[in-house]
Scaffold this motif. Structure first.
Motif, PDB file in Angstrom:
ATOM      1  N   UNK A 200      -7.078 -24.845 -32.380  1.00 48.13           N
ATOM      2  CA  UNK A 200      -6.239 -25.602 -31.464  1.00 48.13           C
ATOM      3  C   UNK A 200      -5.052 -26.208 -32.187  1.00 48.13           C
ATOM      4  N   UNK A 201      -5.278 -26.750 -33.367  1.00 51.51           N
ATOM      5  CA  UNK A 201      -4.185 -27.356 -34.116  1.00 51.51           C
ATOM      6  C   UNK A 201      -3.142 -26.318 -34.493  1.00 51.51           C
ATOM      7  N   UNK A 202      -3.606 -25.118 -34.936  1.00 54.87           N
ATOM      8  CA  UNK A 202      -2.667 -24.075 -35.299  1.00 54.87           C
ATOM      9  C   UNK A 202      -1.829 -23.651 -34.100  1.00 54.87           C
ATOM     10  N   UNK A 203      -2.465 -23.566 -32.916  1.00 55.03           N
ATOM     11  CA  UNK A 203      -1.726 -23.156 -31.734  1.00 55.03           C
ATOM     12  C   UNK A 203      -0.687 -24.206 -31.348  1.00 55.03           C
ATOM     13  N   UNK A 204      -1.057 -25.471 -31.516  1.00 55.98           N
ATOM     14  CA  UNK A 204      -0.122 -26.543 -31.181  1.00 55.98           C
ATOM     15  C   UNK A 204       1.125 -26.477 -32.059  1.00 55.98           C
ATOM     16  N   UNK A 205       0.915 -26.129 -33.352  1.00 57.65           N
ATOM     17  CA  UNK A 205       2.036 -26.085 -34.275  1.00 57.65           C
ATOM     18  C   UNK A 205       2.982 -24.930 -33.996  1.00 57.65           C
ATOM     19  N   UNK A 211      14.220 -31.704 -32.500  1.00 59.79           N
ATOM     20  CA  UNK A 211      15.539 -31.714 -31.889  1.00 59.79           C
ATOM     21  C   UNK A 211      16.269 -32.983 -32.298  1.00 59.79           C
ATOM     22  N   UNK A 212      17.587 -32.950 -32.183  1.00 61.39           N
ATOM     23  CA  UNK A 212      18.443 -34.136 -32.312  1.00 61.39           C
ATOM     24  C   UNK A 212      19.385 -34.101 -31.124  1.00 61.39           C
ATOM     25  N   UNK A 230      13.482 -35.755 -32.877  1.00 57.65           N
ATOM     26  CA  UNK A 230      12.125 -35.481 -33.339  1.00 57.65           C
ATOM     27  C   UNK A 230      12.258 -34.581 -34.562  1.00 57.65           C
ATOM     28  N   UNK A 231      11.789 -35.078 -35.724  1.00 61.91           N
ATOM     29  CA  UNK A 231      12.007 -34.410 -36.996  1.00 61.91           C
ATOM     30  C   UNK A 231      10.697 -33.980 -37.627  1.00 61.91           C
ATOM     31  N   UNK A 232      10.813 -33.068 -38.564  1.00 59.21           N
ATOM     32  CA  UNK A 232       9.686 -32.774 -39.428  1.00 59.21           C
ATOM     33  C   UNK A 232       9.275 -34.063 -40.133  1.00 59.21           C
ATOM     34  N   UNK A 237      10.664 -39.050 -43.096  1.00 58.19           N
ATOM     35  CA  UNK A 237      10.464 -40.032 -44.152  1.00 58.19           C
ATOM     36  C   UNK A 237      11.665 -40.074 -45.098  1.00 58.19           C
ATOM     37  N   UNK A 238      12.201 -38.897 -45.425  1.00 58.36           N
ATOM     38  CA  UNK A 238      13.362 -38.853 -46.319  1.00 58.36           C
ATOM     39  C   UNK A 238      14.574 -39.531 -45.676  1.00 58.36           C
ATOM     40  N   UNK A 239      14.785 -39.255 -44.392  1.00 56.47           N
ATOM     41  CA  UNK A 239      15.928 -39.856 -43.703  1.00 56.47           C
ATOM     42  C   UNK A 239      15.757 -41.363 -43.603  1.00 56.47           C
ATOM     43  N   UNK A 240      14.536 -41.813 -43.313  1.00 59.75           N
ATOM     44  CA  UNK A 240      14.291 -43.244 -43.220  1.00 59.75           C
ATOM     45  C   UNK A 240      14.558 -43.925 -44.562  1.00 59.75           C
TER      46      UNK A 240
END
Length: 472
Positions: A200-205, A211-212, A230-232, A237-240
């Protein structure tokens, strides 16, 4: 009481109404409004029934934010509708083509995939606008909802959609989608006791939700715009961290702005690949280091019109101007701030007269004429359309005849200011391939005629319906 001369009902709101009478009248009028909105949905669905596309390539679709592809205006199981029928319904309702597309899509989604909710709307138990919120969610769900999934959600929300708050309704729809387990593809057969959570997790991914998005429709009067993304997780974390570092640097350099304002400014600095060292000069732009050949990070283009005053050999501007990108009010102090930032290229383009008639003998439109037309009309000139002119095609109102010169005939559609107007790609195709027609009445003023004889006047103040319609 009915005014038989105008066909309009006389107002029942009089000074002698008691508080109870006012409440009763308000309740009746709200019921009338809900019935009218329900009928509009029926009309939109019926309008779609009358206009099936000749092929899937002519069907109306919507763009998916953050993606390059398009999707049908309603979910799986709904009939397709030709894209060229939508603008006429929108114009008679006084809404944009995009809004009309949403209206028809919601009507089809409700009638074909959410039938319980559709019945509740027409029974007066659920207002049309609430039902449209549900339809919007099921149309744009990621991943796409099957007919069965939409029907299951319909069974969960139809009975209570008219009883809960808007926020509760949004949560209810989201929870129904989640409970149906729509994030996964059909599961393979698992052996008894086999754990399928990883599957299920693999299918969700598999569904990329990144998007921005910039909300260009709602720009605050003080020049602020909302952004959603919504980012990776690692990218987020890097952007923050980068924004936090930039905000701290601004504070260390003397900024007294609030943390939120400093974080926003730091994000802008990241976009321009520049630092906050301007504060060393207390608001005066710092000179670029010797040998610095980095390109400009921002360009501010000022179009100077004749309404600027010349005083003592200097040009004096008024306190306000117009921001071409978004058609918003811009304050002179804001423009000064934009120009004062380091690595900003400022270009001043004189526009002597937007009403002058410029012409050329060729079909190709020279840059000077194109620029004049875009500045004159500002947006697509189709009724109710607000797409910026720079994102539009420049249309020959009367088509250019490529054979006129060779055959010794006068050119019926010259490349001249009075015969040119900006049209977004959708409305350019509409004018080219359908019976929609328009004429140029004066600088920035156009009269449109729809295939069914409805007339609309478009100018800088907006769109005006010129009813009653003439014969189609």
């Amino acid at each position: 009481m009915i005014d038989t001369r105008s066909g309009l009902g006389a107002s029942e709101v009089t000074d002698d109404l008691s508080a109870s009478d006012l409440l009763a009248l308000a309740r009746r009028r709200k019921a009338d409004e809900d019935r009218a909105a329900a009928e509009i949905l029926q009309l939109a669905a019926r309008w779609a029934d009358l206009h099936p596309p000749e092929s899937i390539h002519h069907a109306a679709a919507f763009s998916v934010p953050g993606f390059d592809h398009e999707e049908p205006i309603a979910g799986e199981g709904c009939p397709l509708v030709t894209e060229f029928c939508i603008p006429e319904l929108g114009t008679v309702l006084g809404i944009s083509t995009t809004a009309a597309k949403k209206l028809i899509g919601h009507a089809l989604e409700l009638r074909h995939r959410l039938p319980r909710l559709w019945d509740q709307v027409h029974a007066g138990r659920v207002p049309a606008w609430r039902a449209r919120l549900v339809a919007e969610a099921t149309i744009h769900a990621v991943p796409t909802l099957t007919v069965e999934a939409a029907g299951w959600i319909d069974s969960q929300v139809a009975a209570v959609a008219g009883k809960v708050s808007t926020a509760q309704l949004d949560r209810l729809v989201a929870e129904a989608i989640k409970r149906y387990d729509l994030s996964v593809e059909p599961r393979p057969d698992f052996a008894a006791g086999e754990d399928h959570e990883d599957f299920e997790a693999d299918q969700y991914l598999n569904h990329d939700r990144r998007h921005v998005t910039f909300d260009t429709r709602h720009v605050h009067y003080d020049g602020l715009m909302r952004m959603e993304a919504e980012l990776d997780l690692a990218d987020a974390y890097d952007l923050d961290a980068a924004i936090a570092h930039g905000a701290a640097a601004l504070k260390a350099l003397g900024s007294t702005a609030a943390l939120g304002a400093r974080r926003a400014a730091a994000l802008g600095d990241l976009a321009r690949t520049q630092t906050a060292l301007d504060l060393h000069t207390q608001g005066t732009p710092a000179p670029a280091p010797a040998g610095d050949n980095l390109p400009a990070a921002r360009e501010v283009v000022l179009h100077v019109h004749l309404d600027a005053d010349a005083v003592g050999g200097e040009t004096v501007f008024g306190p306000t101007g117009r921001l071409e990108n978004g058609q918003r009010l811009a304050l002179l102090d804001q423009v000064k701030g934009w120009c004062a930032s380091s690595r900003t290229k400022v270009t001043i383009r004189p526009v002597l007269d937007l009403n002058a008639e410029l012409t050329t003998d060729t079909h190709a439109i020279p840059d000077r004429i194109r620029e004049q037309v875009m500045l004159r009309d500002r947006t697509c000139v189709f009724p109710w359309c607000t797409r910026p002119a720079r994102a539009c095609d420049i249309d020959h109102i009367t088509p250019y005849d490529h054979d006129a010169a060779a055959e010794g005939r006068p050119q019926p559609g010259p490349t001249a200011t009075s015969n040119l107007a900006p049209l977004c790609r959708s409305h350019h195709r509409l004018k080219t391939h359908t019976a929609w027609r328009y004429v140029h009445l004066g600088p920035g003023v156009f009269e449109w005629t729809s295939p069914h004889g409805h007339h609309f006047l478009h100018d800088h103040d907006g769109t005006t319906a010129l009813d009653p319609p003439c014969r189609p």
